[in-house]
Design a protein around this motif. Structure first.
Motif, PDB file in Angstrom:
ATOM      1  N   UNK A 182       0.744  -1.092  -0.065  1.00 55.76           N
ATOM      2  CA  UNK A 182       0.092   0.083  -0.002  1.00 55.76           C
ATOM      3  C   UNK A 182       0.765   1.418   0.018  1.00 55.76           C
ATOM      4  N   UNK A 183       2.072   1.140   0.383  1.00 53.78           N
ATOM      5  CA  UNK A 183       3.025   2.344   0.338  1.00 53.78           C
ATOM      6  C   UNK A 183       3.930   2.095  -0.589  1.00 53.78           C
ATOM      7  N   UNK A 184       3.854   1.273  -1.700  1.00 51.64           N
ATOM      8  CA  UNK A 184       4.653   1.182  -2.542  1.00 51.64           C
ATOM      9  C   UNK A 184       4.629   1.718  -3.934  1.00 51.64           C
ATOM     10  N   UNK A 185       5.656   2.513  -4.715  1.00 54.17           N
ATOM     11  CA  UNK A 185       5.384   3.309  -5.803  1.00 54.17           C
ATOM     12  C   UNK A 185       5.113   2.313  -6.997  1.00 54.17           C
ATOM     13  N   UNK A 186       5.232   0.770  -6.976  1.00 53.85           N
ATOM     14  CA  UNK A 186       4.720  -0.007  -7.972  1.00 53.85           C
ATOM     15  C   UNK A 186       3.293  -0.384  -7.848  1.00 53.85           C
ATOM     16  N   UNK A 187       2.629   0.125  -6.625  1.00 53.36           N
ATOM     17  CA  UNK A 187       1.281  -0.514  -6.300  1.00 53.36           C
ATOM     18  C   UNK A 187       0.451   0.250  -7.362  1.00 53.36           C
ATOM     19  N   UNK A 188      -0.519  -0.347  -7.979  1.00 52.44           N
ATOM     20  CA  UNK A 188      -1.585   0.497  -8.746  1.00 52.44           C
ATOM     21  C   UNK A 188      -2.967  -0.034  -8.053  1.00 52.44           C
ATOM     22  N   UNK A 189      -3.529   0.939  -7.275  1.00 55.18           N
ATOM     23  CA  UNK A 189      -4.732   0.351  -6.734  1.00 55.18           C
ATOM     24  C   UNK A 189      -5.793   0.037  -7.789  1.00 55.18           C
ATOM     25  N   UNK A 190      -6.710  -0.870  -7.575  1.00 59.10           N
ATOM     26  CA  UNK A 190      -7.777  -1.152  -8.445  1.00 59.10           C
ATOM     27  C   UNK A 190      -8.865  -0.226  -8.095  1.00 59.10           C
ATOM     28  N   UNK A 191      -9.881  -0.119  -9.196  1.00 59.62           N
ATOM     29  CA  UNK A 191     -11.020   1.034  -9.023  1.00 59.62           C
ATOM     30  C   UNK A 191     -12.245   0.112  -8.205  1.00 59.62           C
ATOM     31  N   UNK A 197      -8.050  -2.072  -0.633  1.00 62.72           N
ATOM     32  CA  UNK A 197      -7.775  -3.369  -0.298  1.00 62.72           C
ATOM     33  C   UNK A 197      -6.800  -3.772  -1.162  1.00 62.72           C
ATOM     34  N   UNK A 198      -6.829  -3.768  -2.596  1.00 66.67           N
ATOM     35  CA  UNK A 198      -6.139  -4.562  -3.173  1.00 66.67           C
ATOM     36  C   UNK A 198      -5.730  -3.420  -4.559  1.00 66.67           C
ATOM     37  N   UNK A 199      -4.616  -4.118  -5.114  1.00 68.75           N
ATOM     38  CA  UNK A 199      -4.182  -3.246  -6.199  1.00 68.75           C
ATOM     39  C   UNK A 199      -3.371  -4.249  -7.295  1.00 68.75           C
ATOM     40  N   UNK A 200      -2.591  -3.949  -8.348  1.00 71.07           N
ATOM     41  CA  UNK A 200      -1.836  -4.543  -9.122  1.00 71.07           C
ATOM     42  C   UNK A 200      -0.600  -4.441  -9.176  1.00 71.07           C
ATOM     43  N   UNK A 201       0.523  -5.134  -8.830  1.00 70.12           N
ATOM     44  CA  UNK A 201       1.845  -4.884  -8.932  1.00 70.12           C
ATOM     45  C   UNK A 201       2.409  -4.732 -10.180  1.00 70.12           C
ATOM     46  N   UNK A 202       3.071  -3.456 -10.335  1.00 69.92           N
ATOM     47  CA  UNK A 202       3.614  -3.101 -11.626  1.00 69.92           C
ATOM     48  C   UNK A 202       5.168  -3.286 -11.604  1.00 69.92           C
ATOM     49  N   UNK A 206       8.925  -8.386  -9.101  1.00 65.86           N
ATOM     50  CA  UNK A 206       8.229  -8.983  -7.882  1.00 65.86           C
ATOM     51  C   UNK A 206       7.004  -9.771  -8.580  1.00 65.86           C
ATOM     52  N   UNK A 207       5.874  -9.204  -8.049  1.00 72.35           N
ATOM     53  CA  UNK A 207       4.479  -9.903  -8.145  1.00 72.35           C
ATOM     54  C   UNK A 207       3.827  -9.277  -9.425  1.00 72.35           C
ATOM     55  N   UNK A 208       4.635  -9.005 -10.706  1.00 69.87           N
ATOM     56  CA  UNK A 208       4.204  -8.214 -11.831  1.00 69.87           C
ATOM     57  C   UNK A 208       2.958  -8.699 -12.244  1.00 69.87           C
ATOM     58  N   UNK A 209       1.863  -7.929 -12.236  1.00 69.69           N
ATOM     59  CA  UNK A 209       0.686  -8.113 -12.951  1.00 69.69           C
ATOM     60  C   UNK A 209      -0.298  -8.904 -12.053  1.00 69.69           C
ATOM     61  N   UNK A 210       0.047  -9.193 -11.032  1.00 69.99           N
ATOM     62  CA  UNK A 210      -0.610 -10.036  -9.916  1.00 69.99           C
ATOM     63  C   UNK A 210      -1.562  -8.939  -9.063  1.00 69.99           C
ATOM     64  N   UNK A 211      -2.899  -9.380  -8.792  1.00 66.26           N
ATOM     65  CA  UNK A 211      -3.644  -8.800  -7.710  1.00 66.26           C
ATOM     66  C   UNK A 211      -3.021  -9.060  -6.488  1.00 66.26           C
ATOM     67  N   UNK A 212      -2.648  -7.772  -5.631  1.00 73.34           N
ATOM     68  CA  UNK A 212      -2.071  -8.064  -4.479  1.00 73.34           C
ATOM     69  C   UNK A 212      -2.575  -7.258  -3.489  1.00 73.34           C
ATOM     70  N   UNK A 213      -2.734  -7.741  -1.927  1.00 70.80           N
ATOM     71  CA  UNK A 213      -3.458  -7.011  -0.985  1.00 70.80           C
ATOM     72  C   UNK A 213      -2.427  -5.803  -0.501  1.00 70.80           C
ATOM     73  N   UNK A 214      -3.039  -4.770  -0.312  1.00 72.50           N
ATOM     74  CA  UNK A 214      -2.396  -3.425   0.159  1.00 72.50           C
ATOM     75  C   UNK A 214      -1.471  -3.913   1.457  1.00 72.50           C
ATOM     76  N   UNK A 215      -1.803  -5.198   1.962  1.00 72.79           N
ATOM     77  CA  UNK A 215      -0.952  -5.498   3.175  1.00 72.79           C
ATOM     78  C   UNK A 215       0.140  -6.306   2.911  1.00 72.79           C
ATOM     79  N   UNK A 216       0.061  -6.983   1.662  1.00 73.60           N
ATOM     80  CA  UNK A 216       1.149  -7.631   1.154  1.00 73.60           C
ATOM     81  C   UNK A 216       2.437  -6.760   1.086  1.00 73.60           C
TER      82      UNK A 216
END
Length: 260
Positions: A182-191, A197-202, A206-216
């Motif tokens: 949730x505090x990472x610059x590569x984190x793209x929050x979903x709409x 609670x969730x976003x996509x890792x860019x 790392x977890x490129x293109x995966x839905x990740x929890x903001x707490x991951x």
């Protein structure tokens, strides 16, 4: 009482029962026994020599008429015996399909009454009410947009699955990370409703293109600082040229050795 049963012709008709199977093109094995079924019928059992049917047996029902010695065959059937190899209990395909089964060109239709989906004109509360520019599902009412949308239950199921999965806060990677997604610059929050609670890792490392929890979290967070010098991210380089080598004086000999 029938003549056939009095003479034991029904129970003793092993060859007659075997011939009935042979006439059907089968190859019965040894005779496993016979059992009287009332006054006018008996069942004969033969070992089945059919590929793929280990432990099965042929069942032949022989019948006779009252006051007649003539025998007839009522039915033949293949039945499982003790320890027979049986097919697993049938499970509908919709319950057998698992993640990863879908391949190129495969079609997997969601059931008409799938609780995870609702008609497009129903407001699924997936739009942030604070955003005045968003109008929930109006486009579907005039024939535009998607025909079906995620229901509240469908959205909740997905959220729980992602939260409990490989990219949730309880995974080994997340437990050993210093920073969260949730505090990472590569984190793209979903709409939508899952925005917080969730976003996509860019991050391709790392977890490129995966839905990740903001707490991951993982070790490729944008706030991880590079190591000083030429060492690893955890430790600085060790310069053995800066170590001073000191020569110690020899230890004095023991008293016994000096007397010698």
């Amino acid at each position: 009482m029938s003549v056939a049963f009095e003479n034991g012709a029904l129970v003793d008709a092993v060859a007659f029962a075997r011939d009935a199977l042979v006439a059907d093109g089968e190859t019965p094995g040894e005779h496993l026994g016979a059992r009287a079924e009332g006054e006018y019928a008996a069942t004969h059992y033969f070992a089945a020599q059919v590929p793929g049917y280990r432990g099965w047996q042929w069942c032949v029902v022989v019948a006779g008429a009252p006051d007649s010695a003539e025998l007839t065959v009522s039915e033949t059937v293949l039945l499982p015996g003790d320890g027979a190899l049986l097919a697993p209990e049938w499970v509908p395909w919709v319950d057998r399909v698992a993640p990863g089964d879908l391949g190129p060109g495969d079609l997997l239709a969601a059931p008409v009454d799938d609780p995870r989906l609702v008609p497009g004109q129903i407001d699924t509360l997936d739009i942030d009410p604070i955003d005045a520019d968003q109008v929930g599902q109006v486009s579907a009412e005039i024939g535009l947009g998607r025909k079906r949308l995620l229901s509240f239950d469908g959205r909740a199921d997905a959220a729980q699955r992602w939260y409990d999965g490989e990219f949730g806060p309880d995974s080994a990677m997340a437990r050993n990370a210093r920073h969260s997604c949730g505090t990472c610059g590569f984190y793209l929050p979903i709409a939508g409703a899952l925005h917080g609670a969730f976003g996509v890792c860019a991050n391709e490392l790392a977890a490129d293109g995966r839905a990740v929890s903001a707490e991951y979290g993982c070790g490729a967070h944008s706030d991880v600082r590079p190591a000083a010098g030429n060492g690893s991210p955890a430790y600085d380089a060790f310069d053995d040229g800066a170590v001073e080598i000191v020569t110690l004086p020899a230890a004095p000999a023991a008293d016994g050795a000096a007397g010698a």
